[in-house]
Design a protein around this motif. Structure first.
Motif, PDB file in Angstrom:
ATOM      1  N   UNK A  46      -2.717 -12.889   7.044  1.00 19.03           N
ATOM      2  CA  UNK A  46      -2.388 -11.584   6.681  1.00 19.03           C
ATOM      3  C   UNK A  46      -2.945 -10.545   7.662  1.00 19.03           C
ATOM      4  N   UNK A  47      -2.301  -9.461   7.890  1.00 18.79           N
ATOM      5  CA  UNK A  47      -3.056  -8.381   8.591  1.00 18.79           C
ATOM      6  C   UNK A  47      -3.347  -7.301   7.739  1.00 18.79           C
ATOM      7  N   UNK A  48      -4.620  -6.724   7.612  1.00 21.32           N
ATOM      8  CA  UNK A  48      -5.124  -5.727   7.015  1.00 21.32           C
ATOM      9  C   UNK A  48      -5.917  -4.660   7.531  1.00 21.32           C
ATOM     10  N   UNK A  49      -5.800  -3.486   7.346  1.00 21.29           N
ATOM     11  CA  UNK A  49      -6.875  -2.529   7.621  1.00 21.29           C
ATOM     12  C   UNK A  49      -8.070  -2.782   7.087  1.00 21.29           C
ATOM     13  N   UNK A  50      -9.002  -2.997   7.651  1.00 13.52           N
ATOM     14  CA  UNK A  50     -10.422  -3.322   7.221  1.00 13.52           C
ATOM     15  C   UNK A  50     -11.588  -2.708   7.759  1.00 13.52           C
ATOM     16  N   UNK A  51     -12.579  -2.756   7.207  1.00 15.29           N
ATOM     17  CA  UNK A  51     -13.967  -2.342   7.710  1.00 15.29           C
ATOM     18  C   UNK A  51     -14.593  -3.542   8.397  1.00 15.29           C
ATOM     19  N   UNK A  52     -14.882  -3.500   9.689  1.00 21.52           N
ATOM     20  CA  UNK A  52     -15.439  -4.704  10.340  1.00 21.52           C
ATOM     21  C   UNK A  52     -16.722  -3.881  11.181  1.00 21.52           C
ATOM     22  N   UNK A  53     -17.763  -4.919  11.327  1.00 17.78           N
ATOM     23  CA  UNK A  53     -19.097  -4.451  12.173  1.00 17.78           C
ATOM     24  C   UNK A  53     -18.690  -4.946  13.683  1.00 17.78           C
ATOM     25  N   UNK A  54     -18.713  -3.662  14.624  1.00 17.66           N
ATOM     26  CA  UNK A  54     -18.487  -3.698  16.038  1.00 17.66           C
ATOM     27  C   UNK A  54     -19.505  -3.397  16.668  1.00 17.66           C
ATOM     28  N   UNK A  55     -20.659  -3.983  17.392  1.00 16.92           N
ATOM     29  CA  UNK A  55     -21.640  -3.499  18.060  1.00 16.92           C
ATOM     30  C   UNK A  55     -22.448  -2.852  17.355  1.00 16.92           C
ATOM     31  N   UNK A  56     -22.618  -3.400  16.148  1.00 15.34           N
ATOM     32  CA  UNK A  56     -23.858  -2.608  15.101  1.00 15.34           C
ATOM     33  C   UNK A  56     -23.255  -1.354  14.555  1.00 15.34           C
ATOM     34  N   UNK A  57     -21.954  -1.015  14.756  1.00 14.04           N
ATOM     35  CA  UNK A  57     -21.336   0.049  14.141  1.00 14.04           C
ATOM     36  C   UNK A  57     -20.179  -0.485  13.053  1.00 14.04           C
ATOM     37  N   UNK A  58     -19.936   0.411  12.152  1.00 18.10           N
ATOM     38  CA  UNK A  58     -19.052   0.047  11.313  1.00 18.10           C
ATOM     39  C   UNK A  58     -17.446   0.671  11.848  1.00 18.10           C
ATOM     40  N   UNK A  59     -16.571  -0.115  11.969  1.00 17.65           N
ATOM     41  CA  UNK A  59     -15.270   0.606  12.204  1.00 17.65           C
ATOM     42  C   UNK A  59     -13.941  -0.216  11.358  1.00 17.65           C
ATOM     43  N   UNK A  60     -13.000   0.859  11.156  1.00 19.37           N
ATOM     44  CA  UNK A  60     -11.917   0.321  10.474  1.00 19.37           C
ATOM     45  C   UNK A  60     -10.815   0.180  11.637  1.00 19.37           C
ATOM     46  N   UNK A  61     -10.244  -1.287  11.390  1.00 21.01           N
ATOM     47  CA  UNK A  61      -9.350  -1.749  12.139  1.00 21.01           C
ATOM     48  C   UNK A  61      -8.558  -2.688  11.667  1.00 21.01           C
ATOM     49  N   UNK A  62      -7.255  -3.093  12.159  1.00 23.52           N
ATOM     50  CA  UNK A  62      -6.307  -4.179  11.572  1.00 23.52           C
ATOM     51  C   UNK A  62      -7.058  -5.455  11.936  1.00 23.52           C
ATOM     52  N   UNK A  63      -7.196  -6.450  11.135  1.00 25.85           N
ATOM     53  CA  UNK A  63      -7.788  -7.647  11.424  1.00 25.85           C
ATOM     54  C   UNK A  63      -6.780  -8.671  10.833  1.00 25.85           C
ATOM     55  N   UNK A  64      -6.601  -9.792  11.251  1.00 26.84           N
ATOM     56  CA  UNK A  64      -5.894 -10.727  10.364  1.00 26.84           C
ATOM     57  C   UNK A  64      -6.769 -11.946  10.136  1.00 26.84           C
ATOM     58  N   UNK A  65      -6.529 -12.322   8.882  1.00 24.87           N
ATOM     59  CA  UNK A  65      -7.439 -13.349   8.250  1.00 24.87           C
ATOM     60  C   UNK A  65      -6.639 -14.115   7.191  1.00 24.87           C
ATOM     61  N   UNK A  66      -7.324 -15.163   6.790  1.00 22.50           N
ATOM     62  CA  UNK A  66      -6.756 -16.073   5.598  1.00 22.50           C
ATOM     63  C   UNK A  66      -7.256 -15.835   4.112  1.00 22.50           C
ATOM     64  N   UNK A  67      -6.672 -14.961   3.470  1.00 24.23           N
ATOM     65  CA  UNK A  67      -7.333 -14.496   2.024  1.00 24.23           C
ATOM     66  C   UNK A  67      -8.090 -15.694   1.374  1.00 24.23           C
ATOM     67  N   UNK A  68      -7.605 -16.990   1.320  1.00 20.64           N
ATOM     68  CA  UNK A  68      -8.208 -17.929   0.787  1.00 20.64           C
ATOM     69  C   UNK A  68      -9.470 -18.427   1.225  1.00 20.64           C
ATOM     70  N   UNK A  69      -9.467 -18.471   2.528  1.00 22.79           N
ATOM     71  CA  UNK A  69     -10.903 -18.742   3.271  1.00 22.79           C
ATOM     72  C   UNK A  69     -11.674 -17.898   3.174  1.00 22.79           C
TER      73      UNK A  69
END
Length: 110
Positions: A45-68
């Motif tokens: 699934x693709x959702x807008x989530x908070x992720x760490x990029x180069x030591x900073x938190x950014x909100x962007x769309x990521x694709x992941x498997x919810x079960x994993x």
């Protein structure tokens, strides 16, 4: 409705054997057949989530498997929960090896 030869009979239904309706599975077979029952969706699934990029938190769309994601979260929570049993525990290490396709979680508790 009747015909010249008398009333017409309804077609007989074939009996369905219980084995044709239900299948006995081991716990492992059931988990592998229906993983979403235990861990959630196994479809990306693709959702807008908070992720760490180069030591900073950014909100962007990521694709992941919810079960994993749920499996990883459960292991991480278990590693952190060990602190309740072992007051000397003060370290959790997470190693994500993309080339080796592995994730390791370690704590220094008992």
């Amino acid at each position: 409705m009747s015909s010249a030869n008398g009333p017409r009979e309804a077609p007989k239904k074939a009996k369905t054997a219980i084995e044709d309706i239900y299948q006995k599975k081991t716990q492992l077979e059931h988990i592998l057949l229906r993983p979403d029952t235990y861990i959630g969706s196994v479809e990306p699934v693709t959702d807008l989530m908070w992720v760490m990029d180069d030591g900073k938190m950014n909100q962007r769309n990521i694709t992941y498997v919810p079960g994993l994601y749920k499996i990883f979260d459960e292991i991480l929570v278990n590693a952190a929960d060990n602190k309740q049993r072992d007051s000397k525990m003060d370290t959790i290490k997470i190693d994500i090896d993309q080339e080796g396709n592995t994730i390791s979680i370690w704590n220094n508790g008992k």
